[in-house]
Design a protein around this motif. Sequence first.
Motif, PDB file in Angstrom:
ATOM      1  N   THR A 258       0.852  -1.185   0.000  1.00  0.00           N
ATOM      2  CA  THR A 258       0.000   0.000   0.000  1.00  0.00           C
ATOM      3  C   THR A 258       0.890   1.239   0.000  1.00  0.00           C
ATOM      4  OG1 THR A 258      -0.134  -0.030   2.409  1.00  0.00           O
ATOM      5  CG2 THR A 258      -1.910  -1.120   1.193  1.00  0.00           C
ATOM      6  N   CYS A 259       0.416   2.322  -0.598  1.00  0.00           N
ATOM      7  CA  CYS A 259       1.150   3.582  -0.661  1.00  0.00           C
ATOM      8  C   CYS A 259       0.232   4.714  -0.236  1.00  0.00           C
ATOM      9  CB  CYS A 259       1.667   3.855  -2.074  1.00  0.00           C
ATOM     10  SG  CYS A 259       2.885   2.657  -2.671  1.00  0.00           S
ATOM     11  N   GLY A 260       0.801   5.685   0.451  1.00  0.00           N
ATOM     12  CA  GLY A 260       0.036   6.837   0.890  1.00  0.00           C
ATOM     13  C   GLY A 260       0.945   8.037   1.098  1.00  0.00           C
ATOM     14  N   VAL A 261       0.327   9.172   1.356  1.00  0.00           N
ATOM     15  CA  VAL A 261       1.072  10.407   1.560  1.00  0.00           C
ATOM     16  C   VAL A 261       1.595  10.436   2.983  1.00  0.00           C
ATOM     17  CG1 VAL A 261       0.949  12.922   1.590  1.00  0.00           C
ATOM     18  CG2 VAL A 261      -0.299  11.632  -0.153  1.00  0.00           C
ATOM     19  N   GLU A 267      -4.785  14.613  -0.953  1.00  0.00           N
ATOM     20  CA  GLU A 267      -5.439  14.617  -2.260  1.00  0.00           C
ATOM     21  C   GLU A 267      -4.461  14.864  -3.409  1.00  0.00           C
ATOM     22  OE1 GLU A 267      -5.704  18.707  -0.385  1.00  0.00           O
ATOM     23  OE2 GLU A 267      -6.083  16.626   0.222  1.00  0.00           O
ATOM     24  N   SER A 268      -3.224  15.281  -3.095  1.00  0.00           N
ATOM     25  CA  SER A 268      -2.255  15.557  -4.151  1.00  0.00           C
ATOM     26  C   SER A 268      -1.674  14.285  -4.756  1.00  0.00           C
ATOM     27  CB  SER A 268      -1.122  16.435  -3.621  1.00  0.00           C
ATOM     28  OG  SER A 268      -0.451  15.782  -2.547  1.00  0.00           O
ATOM     29  N   ILE A 314       5.451  16.378  -2.379  1.00  0.00           N
ATOM     30  CA  ILE A 314       4.882  15.450  -1.400  1.00  0.00           C
ATOM     31  C   ILE A 314       5.882  14.325  -1.127  1.00  0.00           C
ATOM     32  CG2 ILE A 314       2.477  15.894  -2.010  1.00  0.00           C
ATOM     33  CD1 ILE A 314       2.521  13.312  -3.668  1.00  0.00           C
ATOM     34  N   VAL A 315       5.763  13.740   0.054  1.00  0.00           N
ATOM     35  CA  VAL A 315       6.559  12.574   0.432  1.00  0.00           C
ATOM     36  C   VAL A 315       5.618  11.384   0.504  1.00  0.00           C
ATOM     37  CG1 VAL A 315       8.030  11.526   2.176  1.00  0.00           C
ATOM     38  CG2 VAL A 315       8.191  13.981   1.722  1.00  0.00           C
ATOM     39  N   VAL A 316       5.937  10.359  -0.247  1.00  0.00           N
ATOM     40  CA  VAL A 316       5.104   9.159  -0.346  1.00  0.00           C
ATOM     41  C   VAL A 316       5.777   8.027   0.415  1.00  0.00           C
ATOM     42  CG1 VAL A 316       3.990   7.528  -1.915  1.00  0.00           C
ATOM     43  CG2 VAL A 316       4.263   9.927  -2.593  1.00  0.00           C
ATOM     44  N   LYS A 317       4.965   7.250   1.101  1.00  0.00           N
ATOM     45  CA  LYS A 317       5.463   6.078   1.820  1.00  0.00           C
ATOM     46  C   LYS A 317       4.711   4.848   1.345  1.00  0.00           C
ATOM     47  CE  LYS A 317       6.196   4.105   6.419  1.00  0.00           C
ATOM     48  NZ  LYS A 317       6.071   4.297   7.897  1.00  0.00           N
TER      49      LYS A 317
END
Length: 350
Positions: A258-261, A267-268, A314-317
């Motif tokens: 899974t990936c998220g902000v 929302e970006s 943005i930084v994504v994890k």
Amino acid sequence: MEPNSTAGGAEEEHHGNYSPNPSAEVAPGKHAVSEALEEVQEELIEHQPLEQEDLNFEKWKPKPKPKRTLHEKAGDVKTYLWNAETREFMGRTGHSWFLIILFYTALYAFLAAMFGACMWCLMLSISPYYPTHNDRVMPPGMTMSPQLDGHYEIAFNASDRKSWKKYAKLMEEQLRPYNDAVQEQRNIQCPQDAYFLQDDQEESAERKACQFKRSWLGECSGLQDPHFGFSQGKPCILLRMNRILGYLPGQGTPVNVTCGVKKGAPESLGELQFFPKSIFNLMYYPYYGKLRHVNYTAPVVAVRFNGLQYDTHIVVKCKLNGKGIINDSPTDRFLGSVSFSFDSPHSKLS
């Protein structure tokens, strides 16, 4: 008159018997006096003030040695290297050189033999295919590509080819071993959703590897779009789970991604697509090491960011999820997860 004669005779007798010896009585006294005089003289000498010449310390300094000429120094070196009179080379005779060379040869030969014996015993106790002591297996880490010089930051402009060409080139290099023709030639098709166990073979036997074809990555394969979405502002990345010898991830259940902000507006990030799926299939495990799993191809999960907003940072994890997986370690940021940043394109192509 007889008394006088008697007295006189007695006096004569007395003087006749007395014979003085000056040396016997006077000598000891003179010797003591001389010793006393010598002591007094020594004390006087000790307390006598120093002469001006005694206070001149320059005369007590060592005299400088005369400077030797270059010819004399060269002669000394020549004599040191070979002394024809004593037949010595560098200060040693031939017999002395023979003994010292023999001693050090025997010493280092013994040390080399002892080291070789220790290494031989050590190699007998370990296996080149599997760790002898493997009490604790850490959960797998996670990596992503493309990355430039170890920097997990993707900055590009969709309208500027130079800004994303380097990322597309790295993606192409990473996926070259996954070409369908290469996979069909080297590896085999395996049943999905089950571990591919090959423990019943000999320890040194080569293990078979399952196919992972590049075409399975769809729009992130680079076959339809050689730019991997960067030219459209919809970049693709590849996620890998680190290989661990003999590890069975998920305890029978596939590990998903899974990936998220992590930092920025949620929302970006926009819509995400995973290829071929958002899981690491069990058929690629366990891994038997590069000596036995020669053609092993590590599975990847490709992520396409379709709705990445423009003019944002943005930084994504992205993280692994499954049984036995740790993805929130405060000390190891690559344990079960990976973080990277996007500097999204500044302009959008129509």
